[in-house]
Design a protein around this motif. Sequence first.
Motif, short mmCIF file in Angstrom:
data_model
loop_
_atom_site.label_atom_id
_atom_site.label_comp_id
_atom_site.label_asym_id
_atom_site.label_seq_id
_atom_site.Cartn_x
_atom_site.Cartn_y
_atom_site.Cartn_z
N GLN A 64 0.80 -1.31 -0.10
CA GLN A 64 0.00 -0.06 -0.01
C GLN A 64 1.04 1.32 0.16
OE1 GLN A 64 -2.69 -0.17 3.11
NE2 GLN A 64 -3.93 -1.79 2.12
N ALA A 65 0.43 2.17 -1.10
CA ALA A 65 1.39 3.51 -1.00
C ALA A 65 0.99 4.33 0.16
CB ALA A 65 1.02 4.00 -2.19
N ALA A 66 2.06 4.87 1.03
CA ALA A 66 1.53 5.80 1.70
C ALA A 66 0.69 6.87 1.44
CB ALA A 66 2.89 6.54 2.16
N GLU A 67 -0.17 7.43 2.39
CA GLU A 67 -1.24 8.46 2.15
C GLU A 67 -0.26 9.69 1.63
OE1 GLU A 67 -4.84 10.67 4.20
OE2 GLU A 67 -4.02 9.13 5.32
N PRO A 68 -1.05 10.46 0.62
CA PRO A 68 0.16 11.59 0.18
C PRO A 68 -0.14 12.64 1.29
CG PRO A 68 -2.12 11.13 -1.07
CD PRO A 68 -1.81 10.02 -0.32
N LEU A 69 0.79 13.65 1.28
CA LEU A 69 0.83 14.73 2.05
C LEU A 69 -0.07 15.79 1.33
CD1 LEU A 69 4.50 15.10 3.00
CD2 LEU A 69 2.42 13.68 4.39
N ASP A 70 -1.03 16.85 1.99
CA ASP A 70 -1.50 17.69 1.83
C ASP A 70 -0.53 18.87 1.12
OD1 ASP A 70 -3.28 20.10 1.48
OD2 ASP A 70 -4.66 19.51 2.96
N GLN A 71 -0.48 19.04 -0.16
CA GLN A 71 0.45 19.87 -0.88
C GLN A 71 0.17 21.37 -0.69
OE1 GLN A 71 3.56 18.92 -2.07
NE2 GLN A 71 2.63 16.90 -1.22
N SER A 72 -1.26 21.47 -0.11
CA SER A 72 -1.51 23.09 -0.21
C SER A 72 -0.66 23.74 1.15
CB SER A 72 -3.14 23.30 0.02
OG SER A 72 -3.66 22.74 1.42
N LEU A 73 -0.22 22.98 2.04
CA LEU A 73 0.36 23.48 3.40
C LEU A 73 1.97 23.79 2.99
CD1 LEU A 73 -1.28 20.72 5.57
CD2 LEU A 73 -2.02 22.99 5.44
N MET A 275 -0.73 25.37 12.94
CA MET A 275 -1.88 25.26 13.43
C MET A 275 -3.01 26.21 12.75
SD MET A 275 -3.50 25.40 17.19
CE MET A 275 -3.21 27.30 17.44
N ALA A 276 -2.30 27.55 12.35
CA ALA A 276 -3.28 28.38 11.53
C ALA A 276 -3.43 28.05 10.30
CB ALA A 276 -2.54 29.76 11.50
N GLU A 277 -2.38 26.98 9.61
CA GLU A 277 -2.79 26.44 8.51
C GLU A 277 -3.72 25.36 8.36
OE1 GLU A 277 0.76 25.72 5.78
OE2 GLU A 277 1.81 27.60 6.48
N HIS A 278 -3.54 24.65 9.41
CA HIS A 278 -4.13 23.39 9.63
C HIS A 278 -6.00 23.97 9.70
CE1 HIS A 278 -0.48 20.93 10.71
NE2 HIS A 278 -0.49 21.17 9.84
N ALA A 279 -6.01 24.63 10.69
CA ALA A 279 -7.21 25.07 10.75
C ALA A 279 -7.89 25.76 9.65
CB ALA A 279 -7.35 26.40 12.29
N THR A 280 -7.05 26.42 8.89
CA THR A 280 -7.54 27.11 7.58
C THR A 280 -8.06 25.95 6.61
OG1 THR A 280 -6.34 29.22 7.97
CG2 THR A 280 -7.15 28.59 5.48
N ARG A 281 -7.25 25.25 6.48
CA ARG A 281 -7.47 23.86 5.78
C ARG A 281 -8.77 23.16 5.95
NH1 ARG A 281 -7.13 22.82 0.43
NH2 ARG A 281 -6.61 20.69 -0.05
N ALA A 282 -8.97 22.82 7.34
CA ALA A 282 -10.27 22.30 7.67
C ALA A 282 -11.42 23.15 7.44
CB ALA A 282 -10.44 22.06 9.16
N ILE A 283 -11.39 24.70 7.68
CA ILE A 283 -12.44 25.39 7.51
C ILE A 283 -12.73 25.43 5.83
CG2 ILE A 283 -13.13 27.68 7.62
CD1 ILE A 283 -11.28 27.99 10.06
N THR A 284 -11.73 25.78 5.00
CA THR A 284 -12.01 25.86 3.49
C THR A 284 -12.55 24.50 3.04
OG1 THR A 284 -9.70 25.35 3.12
CG2 THR A 284 -10.17 27.73 3.17
N LEU A 285 -12.05 23.47 3.42
CA LEU A 285 -12.56 22.25 2.86
C LEU A 285 -13.88 21.94 3.52
CD1 LEU A 285 -9.69 19.73 2.80
CD2 LEU A 285 -10.63 21.06 1.10
N SER A 286 -14.16 22.33 4.62
CA SER A 286 -15.56 22.24 5.27
C SER A 286 -16.73 23.27 4.56
CB SER A 286 -15.66 22.55 6.39
OG SER A 286 -15.10 21.55 7.73
N LEU A 287 -16.29 24.12 3.88
CA LEU A 287 -17.17 25.05 3.09
C LEU A 287 -17.66 24.17 1.81
CD1 LEU A 287 -15.60 28.47 3.51
CD2 LEU A 287 -17.55 27.69 4.49
N LEU A 288 -16.75 23.41 1.42
CA LEU A 288 -17.29 22.40 0.21
C LEU A 288 -18.26 21.41 0.63
CD1 LEU A 288 -13.80 22.18 -1.49
CD2 LEU A 288 -15.61 23.79 -2.04
N GLN A 289 -18.54 21.01 1.91
CA GLN A 289 -19.43 20.18 2.21
C GLN A 289 -20.96 20.49 1.59
OE1 GLN A 289 -18.45 16.89 3.70
NE2 GLN A 289 -16.66 17.95 2.82
N PRO A 290 -21.53 19.49 1.12
CA PRO A 290 -22.92 19.79 0.74
C PRO A 290 -24.03 19.98 1.66
CG PRO A 290 -22.40 17.69 0.42
CD PRO A 290 -21.25 18.02 0.78
N ASP A 291 -24.65 20.83 1.37
CA ASP A 291 -25.75 21.16 2.31
C ASP A 291 -27.07 19.93 1.91
OD1 ASP A 291 -28.08 21.92 4.01
OD2 ASP A 291 -27.89 24.00 3.21
#
Length: 322
Positions: A64-73, A275-291
């Motif tokens: 199994q390949a290792a899970e890729p890192l989040d390149q936006s960080l 931590m600021a980058e991680h929180a921002t990533r969680a927020i921006t991706l959560s905004l893409l969650q469908p209603d």
Amino acid sequence: MAFPQAAHPADAARRRRLALGLSAGLSFVLGADLSARAETPPAVAAPVQAVPVHAAPVQVAPPQAAEPLDQSLSPECRVPGSKLYTLAKLKAVKAALKEKRPIRVLSIGSSSAGLGSASSYPVKLENALERALPDVKVEVEARALPGEVASGAGERLRTLVAEVEPDLVVWQVGTNDALARVDIDTFAEALDDSVKWVMSHDIDIVLIDPVFTASLAEDDYYNRMVRTVQEIASREAVPLVHRYAAMRYLSTRGTDEAHMLGRHFRLNDLGLRCMAEHATRAITLSLLQPDPAKADADRTGTATGPAQGRTSSGAAPAARGN
């Protein structure tokens, strides 16, 4: 003078039989047949005829390949997404974006120092959010008290929400309670009540779980505190930043813990930036969650009413609970 007489042939035969009997008896007692050992050659086993077996080929699973890192960080902050966040809907922030007004964020927790320094966490969070959300004004208001536990922060939260009128609360929670050895059930009740209260006022909330430190990695109480934050975030369906897992992962990749933590379990500059980058990533991706309501309407063709939330004038909606 008498001469010895020659042995009678029958006596000689009897003596030979006696000697042979003694020899056989000794051989039996000693567990070996002496005469057989001397006369019988070692037995050779007959060769076994191999029977051809047509076995099915063994299926070898590919590694199994290792899970890729989040390149936006930033390179020094990169972790896999599974170790970084749990996503959930952010209705109030979505409403602010649709209304094209500034997003107001209330930051509470141990690292939420004031806005006076460019190196402070609130400034880093504000800058990271504005980079991730182009053409959107973000206002981060920090209201933290050093060493404050969840029960105290929850009580102050009622007043802070009235003052700041946030669209989003970002709460670093659990570290101070763990260091103070607050009862787990007491902590869980205080946090759960506060999360429900915030959500009942049509305000979004993101939780950030405790920091990782090798000195407490095997501490059962500390790990239970981390799991409690995770369980409440899951139960109440709010986004969670997995700070503990992210810092633990980074510690295995050559990022020494001393480069992330300062004194008294407080994050240093690199730790605050990650931590600021991680929180921002969680927020921006959560905004893409469908209603779900919108998804149901799309399937059935039923129109939905206007989204609830802060009005364009900025007034907070009427409270639905205490």
